[in-house]
Design an enzyme around this catalytic site. Structure first.
Site, PDB file in Angstrom:
ATOM      1  N   GLY A   1       0.905 -13.891 -12.426  1.00 16.86           N
ATOM      2  CA  GLY A   1       0.492 -12.831 -11.502  1.00 16.86           C
ATOM      3  C   GLY A   1      -0.566 -11.929 -12.122  1.00 16.86           C
TER       4      GLY A   1
ATOM      5  N   ARG B   1       6.791 -17.436 -24.149  1.00 23.00           N
ATOM      6  CA  ARG B   1       6.561 -15.985 -24.124  1.00 23.00           C
ATOM      7  C   ARG B   1       7.141 -15.298 -25.358  1.00 23.00           C
ATOM      8  NH1 ARG B   1       7.275 -14.686 -17.638  1.00 23.00           N
ATOM      9  NH2 ARG B   1       5.065 -14.907 -17.178  1.00 23.00           N
TER      10      ARG B   1
ATOM     11  N   LYS C   1      -0.592 -21.590  -1.697  1.00 22.67           N
ATOM     12  CA  LYS C   1      -1.008 -20.641  -0.655  1.00 22.67           C
ATOM     13  C   LYS C   1      -2.412 -20.092  -0.838  1.00 22.67           C
ATOM     14  CE  LYS C   1       2.985 -18.114   0.920  1.00 22.67           C
ATOM     15  NZ  LYS C   1       3.698 -16.882   0.539  1.00 22.67           N
TER      16      LYS C   1
ATOM     17  N   GLY D   1       1.946 -19.222 -14.853  1.00 23.63           N
ATOM     18  CA  GLY D   1       2.709 -19.753 -13.732  1.00 23.63           C
ATOM     19  C   GLY D   1       2.726 -21.263 -13.702  1.00 23.63           C
TER      20      GLY D   1
END
Ligand code: AMP
Length: 395
Positions: free
Chosen positions: A375, A37, A200, A352
């Site tokens: 996200g 980043r 999930k 992620g």
């Protein structure tokens, strides 16, 4: 393609430019373990330095509820300074824009760089409350948002501040991220294949729904696939299941049929009785016996997925195919990474865990684009507007 003012549209010489970066990097014992980043933020920062701006950087780091030494951005200032080959003054200041920060900014010459302390040291930040937005605006002439990874959050440093500055724009990283993701989703060279994995279903509900409108093939692997297998009528033993999402999975399978999308769900799995890399494991086709859980896709599934990727021209991947952190259950994720590395296509890795997997497995330089925002890229793929982008001035 972004209809937003960019850093290229600004006159910055001699001006104080506040840049919201995403320096939310992983730290272990105060040492940065992944500098991606920071590296991704360099083009905008270098451009502003070269143009003679006074470059004031800010970011959040982690989720501290109050000023906490372990969440200080000080290590980022040091690493950034190495990367830029130039001193970065760190404005240690628990109020972020307090006396120390103001004094550091006061002393700046054109081309100097100051990094403010973690924006989450201010409790207003995540509530997007005016006091902190005004403080941030008070120390700059122009605001640039280059924090793609934080652009799905309407916080003071990403959104609120734009209400109190006279000019705002987006940086190169933001532009690059949105261009890659936007082109893939809205203007893909076909066949367009999306691969979703991870733990999930509920995290990716809206992504599945939106991507079914866009893709030719949707591949589902990882823990979330077992809810789909259950919906197909399979036994799944102790595998991850979101029982309240079985109907949704059925709906999505129907939708895929209706839209003519090739929806691929695992046909075999690597299973174990314990969530451990040392536990006994085997591959089964179809039903998973009681007491066993699927931690990776099986060999036949790997071949099916690889085959589906062979002719793809655009691929978006978010979420690992299994528990790739355990070597015995990493084969599915490796197979997908290898398939992407081999094909002649635009390959985009959502941030992620999939970015971590691609980096960890050594395939990073083979991908067209690895997003810095997990996200944020998911929300973009859901078809949502990103508040941090919307807030910047239009072109
Ligand atoms: P997510 O944050 O939803 O992308 O999930 C990533 C996590 O899902 C990784 O840490 C994986 O280890 C985990 N994961 C992937 N497949 C499985 C599985 N079959 N069972 C349990 N966890 C899984």
């Amino acid at each position: 393609m972004l209809n937003k003012k960019s850093v290229d549209d600004l006159q910055v010489k001699g001006k104080r430019v506040l840049v919201r970066c995403d320096f939310n990097v992983p730290l272990k014992d105060g040492v940065i373990t992944d500098e991606n980043r920071i590296v991704a933020a360099l083009p905008t920062i270098n451009k502003l330095i070269n143009e003679g701006a006074k470059v004031i950087l800010c970011s959040h780091l982690g989720k501290p509820k109050e000023p906490t030494p372990s969440a200080s951005l000080a290590p980022v200032a040091e690493r950034l300074s190495e990367k830029l080959g130039k001193k970065v003054v760190f404005a240690a200041d628990d109020t972020v824009v307090g006396e120390n920060a103001r004094a550091a900014i006061e002393k700046m010459q054109d081309g100097d760089v100051v990094l403010l302390e973690n924006t989450r040291f201010r409790k207003e930040e995540t509530k997007n409350e005016e006091a902190f937005s005004k403080d941030l605006a008070s120390i700059c002439d122009v605001y640039v948002n280059d924090a793609f990874g934080s652009s799905h959050r309407a916080h003071c440093s990403t959104v609120g501040v734009t209400n109190f500055v006279s000019e705002s724009a987006v940086g190169y990283l933001m532009d690059k991220e949105i261009s890659y993701l936007g082109n893939a989703v809205n203007n893909p060279v076909r066949p367009f294949v999306a691969i979703l994995g991870g733990a999930k279903v509920s995290d990716k509900i809206n992504v599945i729904n939106n991507l079914l409108e866009k893709v030719d093939t949707l591949i589902i692997g990882g823990g979330m696939a077992y809810t789909f297998m259950k919906a197909q009528g399979h036994e799944i033993g102790n595998s991850l299941l979101e029982a309240d999402k079985i109907d949704y999975a059925k709906e999505m399978m129907d939708k895929a049929k209706e839209k003519g999308v090739n929806l691929l769900i695992p046909v075999d799995n690597v299973i174990t009785k314990e969530f451990s890399n040392d536990a006994e494991f085997k591959t089964v086709k179809g039903d998973i016996p009681e007491g066993w859980q699927g931690l990776d896709i099986g060999e036949e599934t790997r071949e099916i997925f690889k085959n589906a990727l062979k002719d793809a021209k655009t691929v978006v991947w978010n979420g690992p195919m299994g528990v790739f952190e355990f070597s015995n259950f990493a084969k599915g994720t490796i197979a997908v990474a290898e398939a992407l590395a081999d094909i002649d296509a635009t390959t985009i890795i959502g941030g992620g865990d999939s970015a971590a997997a691609v980096n960890q497995l050594g395939f990073a330089d083979k991908m067209s684009h690895i997003s810095t925002g997990g996200g944020a890229s998911l929300e973009f793929l859901e078809g949502k507007d990103l508040p941090g982008v919307v807030a910047a001035d239009d072109k």
